[in-house]
Design a protein around this motif. Structure first.
Motif, PDB file in Angstrom:
ATOM      1  N   LYS A 110       0.833  -1.199   0.000  1.00 20.40           N
ATOM      2  CA  LYS A 110       0.000   0.000   0.000  1.00 20.40           C
ATOM      3  C   LYS A 110       0.877   1.263   0.000  1.00 20.40           C
ATOM      4  O   LYS A 110       0.612   2.222  -0.734  1.00 20.40           O
ATOM      5  CB  LYS A 110      -0.916  -0.009   1.224  1.00 20.40           C
ATOM      6  N   GLN A 111       1.923   1.267   0.822  1.00 17.55           N
ATOM      7  CA  GLN A 111       2.821   2.424   0.868  1.00 17.55           C
ATOM      8  C   GLN A 111       3.533   2.599  -0.475  1.00 17.55           C
ATOM      9  O   GLN A 111       3.706   3.721  -0.953  1.00 17.55           O
ATOM     10  CB  GLN A 111       3.854   2.247   1.975  1.00 17.55           C
ATOM     11  N   MET A 112       3.936   1.492  -1.077  1.00 20.62           N
ATOM     12  CA  MET A 112       4.648   1.573  -2.349  1.00 20.62           C
ATOM     13  C   MET A 112       3.759   2.147  -3.444  1.00 20.62           C
ATOM     14  O   MET A 112       4.209   2.980  -4.243  1.00 20.62           O
ATOM     15  CB  MET A 112       5.149   0.178  -2.752  1.00 20.62           C
ATOM     16  N   VAL A 113       2.492   1.751  -3.480  1.00 13.86           N
ATOM     17  CA  VAL A 113       1.563   2.296  -4.471  1.00 13.86           C
ATOM     18  C   VAL A 113       1.358   3.789  -4.220  1.00 13.86           C
ATOM     19  O   VAL A 113       1.373   4.602  -5.157  1.00 13.86           O
ATOM     20  CB  VAL A 113       0.216   1.527  -4.422  1.00 13.86           C
ATOM     21  N   THR A 114       1.216   4.177  -2.960  1.00 13.00           N
ATOM     22  CA  THR A 114       1.026   5.592  -2.620  1.00 13.00           C
ATOM     23  C   THR A 114       2.232   6.416  -3.045  1.00 13.00           C
ATOM     24  O   THR A 114       2.084   7.478  -3.674  1.00 13.00           O
ATOM     25  CB  THR A 114       0.793   5.736  -1.104  1.00 13.00           C
ATOM     26  N   TYR A 115       3.410   5.951  -2.713  1.00 11.96           N
ATOM     27  CA  TYR A 115       4.630   6.682  -3.077  1.00 11.96           C
ATOM     28  C   TYR A 115       4.786   6.790  -4.598  1.00 11.96           C
ATOM     29  O   TYR A 115       5.190   7.826  -5.117  1.00 11.96           O
ATOM     30  CB  TYR A 115       5.870   6.009  -2.499  1.00 11.96           C
ATOM     31  N   VAL A 118       2.388   9.434  -5.955  1.00  8.66           N
ATOM     32  CA  VAL A 118       2.867  10.772  -5.609  1.00  8.66           C
ATOM     33  C   VAL A 118       4.011  11.179  -6.537  1.00  8.66           C
ATOM     34  O   VAL A 118       4.037  12.299  -7.059  1.00  8.66           O
ATOM     35  CB  VAL A 118       3.297  10.830  -4.129  1.00  8.66           C
ATOM     36  N   VAL A 119       4.945  10.293  -6.781  1.00 11.35           N
ATOM     37  CA  VAL A 119       6.084  10.607  -7.649  1.00 11.35           C
ATOM     38  C   VAL A 119       5.607  10.857  -9.076  1.00 11.35           C
ATOM     39  O   VAL A 119       6.043  11.822  -9.727  1.00 11.35           O
ATOM     40  CB  VAL A 119       7.135   9.482  -7.593  1.00 11.35           C
ATOM     41  N   LEU A 120       4.725  10.025  -9.585  1.00 11.78           N
ATOM     42  CA  LEU A 120       4.237  10.209 -10.955  1.00 11.78           C
ATOM     43  C   LEU A 120       3.458  11.517 -11.093  1.00 11.78           C
ATOM     44  O   LEU A 120       3.608  12.234 -12.097  1.00 11.78           O
ATOM     45  CB  LEU A 120       3.376   9.020 -11.381  1.00 11.78           C
TER      46      LEU A 120
END
Length: 146
Positions: A110-115, A118-120
């Motif tokens: 979940k954190q990886m998808v959120t990050y 945000v970056v994209l």
């Protein structure tokens, strides 16, 4: 009588059954009194041990003994320390990297998808900003020199 800051403030104080304030050591007001109080509260340090020669062991009073790990002479500066082999240094490096990677707290899915989102989003915003600025400068330069 020494008056502490808490006594001068006029705040509520505990009283015993007779209406008198209980005897408690008040806080020292002057710096000298605080130093004196600190000196009595703390154990004696190295300076007190040096002043009292009876506390030193008999063998350590300046006699030279055989050099051990602490008594060994300091190596000369121009003396190069022995280097381990390239293979040993590489193995040590990999071992230390592995130890550092074990300390890392890896993000969950979940954190990886959120990050990633945000970056994209930030990258898309920056591309749009640079494109708008590029078009604005192109138009401005065209008007000035064109």
């Amino acid at each position: 009588m020494v008056v502490s800051d808490s006594d001068a403030s006029g705040g509520e104080h505990e009283q015993d059954g007779t209406g008198q304030k209980p005897e408690s050591p008040s806080r020292p007001v002057t710096a000298a009194a605080r130093r004196e109080r600190r000196a009595t509260a703390r154990p004696a340090g190295k300076s007190a041990a040096r002043a009292d020669d009876k506390t030193r062991p008999a063998g350590k009073s300046g006699e030279k003994t055989a050099p051990d790990a602490k008594g060994a002479p300091t190596p000369k500066r121009d003396q190069k320390p022995k280097k381990a082999s390239v293979f040993a240094r590489l193995v040590r490096f990999i071992r230390e990297v592995w130890a550092e990677l074990r300390k890392v707290i890896w993000p969950n899915r979940k954190q990886m998808v959120t990050y990633t989102v945000v970056v994209l989003a930030f990258v898309v915003f920056m591309v749009g900003l640079v494109s708008v600025l590029d078009l604005a400068f192109k138009w401005g330069i065209g008007k000035i020199f064109g």
